[in-house]
Scaffold this motif. Structure first.
Motif, mmCIF file in Angstrom:
data_model
loop_
_atom_site.group_PDB
_atom_site.id
_atom_site.type_symbol
_atom_site.label_atom_id
_atom_site.label_comp_id
_atom_site.label_asym_id
_atom_site.label_seq_id
_atom_site.Cartn_x
_atom_site.Cartn_y
_atom_site.Cartn_z
ATOM 1 N N UNK A 184 0.750 -0.954 0.316
ATOM 2 C CA UNK A 184 -0.337 0.084 -0.184
ATOM 3 C C UNK A 184 1.070 1.135 0.347
ATOM 4 N N UNK A 185 0.175 2.038 -0.562
ATOM 5 C CA UNK A 185 1.051 3.447 -0.632
ATOM 6 C C UNK A 185 0.384 4.423 0.741
ATOM 7 N N UNK A 186 1.186 5.555 0.692
ATOM 8 C CA UNK A 186 0.744 6.184 2.366
ATOM 9 C C UNK A 186 1.720 7.610 2.600
ATOM 10 N N UNK A 187 1.121 8.565 2.917
ATOM 11 C CA UNK A 187 2.175 9.359 2.703
ATOM 12 C C UNK A 187 2.514 9.903 4.458
ATOM 13 N N UNK A 188 3.477 9.952 4.976
ATOM 14 C CA UNK A 188 3.207 10.186 6.595
ATOM 15 C C UNK A 188 4.763 12.013 6.379
ATOM 16 N N UNK A 189 4.616 12.176 7.852
ATOM 17 C CA UNK A 189 5.132 13.688 7.278
ATOM 18 C C UNK A 189 6.081 13.608 9.360
ATOM 19 N N UNK A 190 7.237 13.630 8.854
ATOM 20 C CA UNK A 190 8.350 13.814 9.896
ATOM 21 C C UNK A 190 8.259 14.672 11.108
ATOM 22 N N UNK A 191 8.469 14.543 12.123
ATOM 23 C CA UNK A 191 9.088 15.376 13.350
ATOM 24 C C UNK A 191 9.822 16.378 12.890
ATOM 25 N N UNK A 192 10.240 17.055 11.945
ATOM 26 C CA UNK A 192 10.684 17.921 10.777
ATOM 27 C C UNK A 192 10.072 18.354 10.122
ATOM 28 N N UNK A 193 8.839 17.962 9.911
ATOM 29 C CA UNK A 193 7.448 18.800 9.213
ATOM 30 C C UNK A 193 7.934 17.777 8.107
ATOM 31 N N UNK A 194 9.167 17.324 7.412
ATOM 32 C CA UNK A 194 9.063 16.847 6.085
ATOM 33 C C UNK A 194 8.188 15.596 5.904
ATOM 34 N N UNK A 195 7.321 15.601 4.703
ATOM 35 C CA UNK A 195 6.608 14.716 3.451
ATOM 36 C C UNK A 195 7.323 13.448 3.422
ATOM 37 N N UNK A 196 7.231 12.165 3.780
ATOM 38 C CA UNK A 196 7.466 11.020 2.948
ATOM 39 C C UNK A 196 5.824 10.060 2.588
ATOM 40 N N UNK A 197 6.749 9.452 1.602
ATOM 41 C CA UNK A 197 5.801 9.251 0.983
ATOM 42 C C UNK A 197 6.369 7.631 0.936
ATOM 43 N N UNK A 198 5.131 6.405 1.768
ATOM 44 C CA UNK A 198 5.890 5.096 1.962
ATOM 45 C C UNK A 198 4.977 4.175 1.016
ATOM 46 N N UNK A 199 5.907 3.499 0.576
ATOM 47 C CA UNK A 199 5.110 1.632 -0.030
ATOM 48 C C UNK A 199 5.387 0.914 1.125
ATOM 49 N N UNK A 200 4.153 0.767 1.266
ATOM 50 C CA UNK A 200 4.576 -0.588 2.870
ATOM 51 C C UNK A 200 4.302 -1.882 1.624
ATOM 52 N N UNK A 201 5.672 -2.936 2.307
ATOM 53 C CA UNK A 201 5.216 -4.044 1.237
ATOM 54 C C UNK A 201 4.905 -4.939 2.948
#
Length: 168
Positions: free
Chosen positions: A47-64
């Protein structure tokens, strides 16, 4: 559930797939590669997801995920987002743990008798990018003016082109 988050060291493309090199997978997932090399069929889902880190950086995640208790999370930072369009176009991704395949080329290595690549092929990797796009679009509407989200929305709009239908 064990989750491992990794960042690619290299992103590129071949004729058939996006190539993602993550050398740590060779050791971290050696048990899974042994099962593949033994000829075992292993079901996986992603699945694909979007998270924001503690430093306000957005990361797109691919979780397998596979085997109910194991997963791998590949994180793509802002500099890597342009490859989302290529993933949608190619529809396949190869996660490689071995630079040797990139350096020497797969055709040369395939001639070796005991060639056992540390690579995972993910088919239909574009599946779920539409949900990610809708999620990002919602976030842009609620959080006006966040440049990273606007950029990601524009990139993901490029992944929304109609896919060709294959009839069997």
């Amino acid at each position: 559930m064990h989750k491992q988050v990794v960042f690619p060291e290299f992103l590129g493309e071949s004729e058939l797939a996006v190539v993602v090199v993550i050398p740590s997978l060779k050791e971290d997932m050696s048990h899974l590669f042994k099962r593949f090399h033994a000829g075992e069929e292993i079901d996986y889902w992603f699945s694909w997801d979007l998270v924001v880190t503690d430093s306000a950086e957005y990361l797109v995640l691919l979780e397998m995920n596979w085997d109910q208790e194991e997963s791998l999370v590949v994180a793509f930072n802002r500099e890597m987002w342009e490859f989302l369009n290529v993933m949608a176009e190619k529809q396949s991704m190869v996660l490689m743990a071995d630079w040797q395949i990139v350096d020497e080329g797969a055709p040369d290595l395939l001639r070796e008798e005991e060639f056992k690549p540390y690579a995972l092929l993910i088919r239909n990797v574009h599946t779920g990018l539409d949900k990610l796009y809708n999620h990002v679009k919602e976030l842009v509407g609620v959080n006006e003016g966040i440049e990273e989200l606007i950029q990601l929305q524009l990139i993901l709009e490029g992944t929304q082109f109609p896919k060709p239908t294959t009839l069997h």
